[in-house]
Motif scaffolding. Structure first.
Motif, PDB file in Angstrom:
ATOM      1  N   HIS A   1      69.854  49.270  13.691  1.00  0.00           N
ATOM      2  CA  HIS A   1      71.134  49.878  14.036  1.00  0.00           C
ATOM      3  C   HIS A   1      71.811  49.070  15.124  1.00  0.00           C
ATOM      4  O   HIS A   1      71.164  48.515  15.997  1.00  0.00           O
ATOM      5  CB  HIS A   1      70.928  51.312  14.536  1.00  0.00           C
ATOM      6  CG  HIS A   1      70.391  52.209  13.478  1.00  0.00           C
ATOM      7  ND1 HIS A   1      71.169  52.704  12.470  1.00  0.00           N
ATOM      8  CD2 HIS A   1      69.146  52.698  13.272  1.00  0.00           C
ATOM      9  CE1 HIS A   1      70.434  53.465  11.689  1.00  0.00           C
ATOM     10  NE2 HIS A   1      69.196  53.468  12.154  1.00  0.00           N
ATOM     11  N   ARG A   2      73.107  49.025  15.041  1.00  0.00           N
ATOM     12  CA  ARG A   2      73.904  48.340  16.058  1.00  0.00           C
ATOM     13  C   ARG A   2      74.436  49.387  17.034  1.00  0.00           C
ATOM     14  O   ARG A   2      74.771  50.494  16.650  1.00  0.00           O
ATOM     15  CB  ARG A   2      75.060  47.605  15.399  1.00  0.00           C
ATOM     16  CG  ARG A   2      75.963  46.913  16.387  1.00  0.00           C
ATOM     17  CD  ARG A   2      76.588  45.670  15.763  1.00  0.00           C
ATOM     18  NE  ARG A   2      77.548  45.038  16.621  1.00  0.00           N
ATOM     19  CZ  ARG A   2      77.255  44.384  17.741  1.00  0.00           C
ATOM     20  NH1 ARG A   2      76.031  44.306  18.155  1.00  0.00           N
ATOM     21  NH2 ARG A   2      78.200  43.802  18.447  1.00  0.00           N
TER      22      ARG A   2
ATOM     23  N   HIS B   1      78.406  42.949  23.398  1.00  0.00           N
ATOM     24  CA  HIS B   1      79.473  42.578  22.467  1.00  0.00           C
ATOM     25  C   HIS B   1      79.125  41.366  21.612  1.00  0.00           C
ATOM     26  O   HIS B   1      79.586  41.263  20.482  1.00  0.00           O
ATOM     27  CB  HIS B   1      80.776  42.283  23.230  1.00  0.00           C
ATOM     28  CG  HIS B   1      81.388  43.495  23.830  1.00  0.00           C
ATOM     29  ND1 HIS B   1      81.942  44.506  23.086  1.00  0.00           N
ATOM     30  CD2 HIS B   1      81.540  43.858  25.128  1.00  0.00           C
ATOM     31  CE1 HIS B   1      82.402  45.442  23.878  1.00  0.00           C
ATOM     32  NE2 HIS B   1      82.178  45.083  25.125  1.00  0.00           N
ATOM     33  N   SER B   2      78.324  40.481  22.139  1.00  0.00           N
ATOM     34  CA  SER B   2      78.097  39.215  21.439  1.00  0.00           C
ATOM     35  C   SER B   2      76.704  39.079  20.823  1.00  0.00           C
ATOM     36  O   SER B   2      76.293  37.982  20.482  1.00  0.00           O
ATOM     37  CB  SER B   2      78.344  38.055  22.409  1.00  0.00           C
ATOM     38  OG  SER B   2      77.435  38.149  23.490  1.00  0.00           O
ATOM     39  N   GLN B   3      75.990  40.181  20.696  1.00  0.00           N
ATOM     40  CA  GLN B   3      74.612  40.092  20.221  1.00  0.00           C
ATOM     41  C   GLN B   3      74.450  40.681  18.823  1.00  0.00           C
ATOM     42  O   GLN B   3      75.232  41.518  18.394  1.00  0.00           O
ATOM     43  CB  GLN B   3      73.683  40.824  21.185  1.00  0.00           C
ATOM     44  CG  GLN B   3      73.684  40.248  22.574  1.00  0.00           C
ATOM     45  CD  GLN B   3      73.234  38.796  22.596  1.00  0.00           C
ATOM     46  OE1 GLN B   3      72.318  38.406  21.902  1.00  0.00           O
ATOM     47  NE2 GLN B   3      73.903  37.986  23.404  1.00  0.00           N
ATOM     48  N   ASP B   4      73.378  40.245  18.156  1.00  0.00           N
ATOM     49  CA  ASP B   4      73.058  40.813  16.849  1.00  0.00           C
ATOM     50  C   ASP B   4      72.421  42.190  17.044  1.00  0.00           C
ATOM     51  O   ASP B   4      72.189  42.638  18.164  1.00  0.00           O
ATOM     52  CB  ASP B   4      72.146  39.876  16.057  1.00  0.00           C
ATOM     53  CG  ASP B   4      70.806  39.633  16.742  1.00  0.00           C
ATOM     54  OD1 ASP B   4      70.414  40.415  17.623  1.00  0.00           O
ATOM     55  OD2 ASP B   4      70.139  38.653  16.381  1.00  0.00           O
ATOM     56  N   ASP B   5      72.141  42.859  15.945  1.00  0.00           N
ATOM     57  CA  ASP B   5      71.662  44.244  15.995  1.00  0.00           C
ATOM     58  C   ASP B   5      70.389  44.415  16.821  1.00  0.00           C
ATOM     59  O   ASP B   5      70.321  45.275  17.689  1.00  0.00           O
ATOM     60  CB  ASP B   5      71.420  44.768  14.576  1.00  0.00           C
ATOM     61  CG  ASP B   5      72.717  44.906  13.804  1.00  0.00           C
ATOM     62  OD1 ASP B   5      73.793  44.757  14.419  1.00  0.00           O
ATOM     63  OD2 ASP B   5      72.655  45.161  12.594  1.00  0.00           O
ATOM     64  N   ALA B   6      69.395  43.598  16.563  1.00  0.00           N
ATOM     65  CA  ALA B   6      68.112  43.751  17.255  1.00  0.00           C
ATOM     66  C   ALA B   6      68.277  43.504  18.753  1.00  0.00           C
ATOM     67  O   ALA B   6      67.751  44.247  19.579  1.00  0.00           O
ATOM     68  CB  ALA B   6      67.075  42.798  16.668  1.00  0.00           C
ATOM     69  N   GLN B   7      68.997  42.471  19.097  1.00  0.00           N
ATOM     70  CA  GLN B   7      69.194  42.143  20.506  1.00  0.00           C
ATOM     71  C   GLN B   7      70.073  43.183  21.194  1.00  0.00           C
ATOM     72  O   GLN B   7      69.869  43.499  22.357  1.00  0.00           O
ATOM     73  CB  GLN B   7      69.822  40.746  20.637  1.00  0.00           C
ATOM     74  CG  GLN B   7      69.893  40.239  22.052  1.00  0.00           C
ATOM     75  CD  GLN B   7      68.538  39.953  22.673  1.00  0.00           C
ATOM     76  OE1 GLN B   7      67.507  39.951  22.019  1.00  0.00           O
ATOM     77  NE2 GLN B   7      68.537  39.724  23.967  1.00  0.00           N
ATOM     78  N   SER B   8      71.036  43.747  20.474  1.00  0.00           N
ATOM     79  CA  SER B   8      71.933  44.715  21.108  1.00  0.00           C
ATOM     80  C   SER B   8      71.186  45.985  21.505  1.00  0.00           C
ATOM     81  O   SER B   8      71.470  46.567  22.555  1.00  0.00           O
ATOM     82  CB  SER B   8      73.128  45.044  20.207  1.00  0.00           C
ATOM     83  OG  SER B   8      72.751  45.846  19.113  1.00  0.00           O
TER      84      SER B   8
END
Length: 120
Positions: free
Chosen positions: A2-3, A70-77
């Motif tokens: 999930h984002r 704002h600038s990260q993919d789902d896992a990193q966010s």
């Protein structure tokens, strides 16, 4: 995965900014108390100034993590959001400690005033 939603990101940023304001208020309160002639109040003022600085540090950390979302993919966010929340929790815990220290000192001062007003 999930984002983290834009609404959650915005809320995290707003909470971080509010925590920073709280830290500034605590720090300012500490500086005022340091100018008092009472040693106990001066010491409390030093602690409050340090608490205020620490609150601001955690608030800035929380804001940084929230901005990075704002600038990260789902896992990193999700990881960054967790870090933002943890930093905010830390800021809140320090704020609670500062309020408790301040309340304790105010109660001591009020008791002293009451003793001076009460006829012996």
């Amino acid at each position: 995965m999930h984002r983290v939603s834009d609404k959650s990101i915005q809320a995290a940023q707003e909470h971080a900014l509010l925590a920073k304001k709280h830290g500034l208020i605590v720090e300012r309160c500490g500086k005022v108390l340091q100018k008092r002639s009472d040693q106990s109040l001066e010491e409390c003022g030093h602690f409050l100034e340090e608490y205020g600085t620490l609150i601001q540090y955690y608030a800035q950390l929380s804001y940084h993590y929230a901005q990075s979302l704002h600038s990260q993919d789902d896992a990193q966010s999700l990881y960054l959001y967790q870090q933002a929340v943890e930093a905010h929790v830390n800021a809140t815990q320090v704020h609670i400690q500062a309020v408790n220290a301040y309340t304790y000192e105010v109660e001591k001062v009020l008791k002293t005033i009451d003793r001076k007003r009460t006829p012996q």
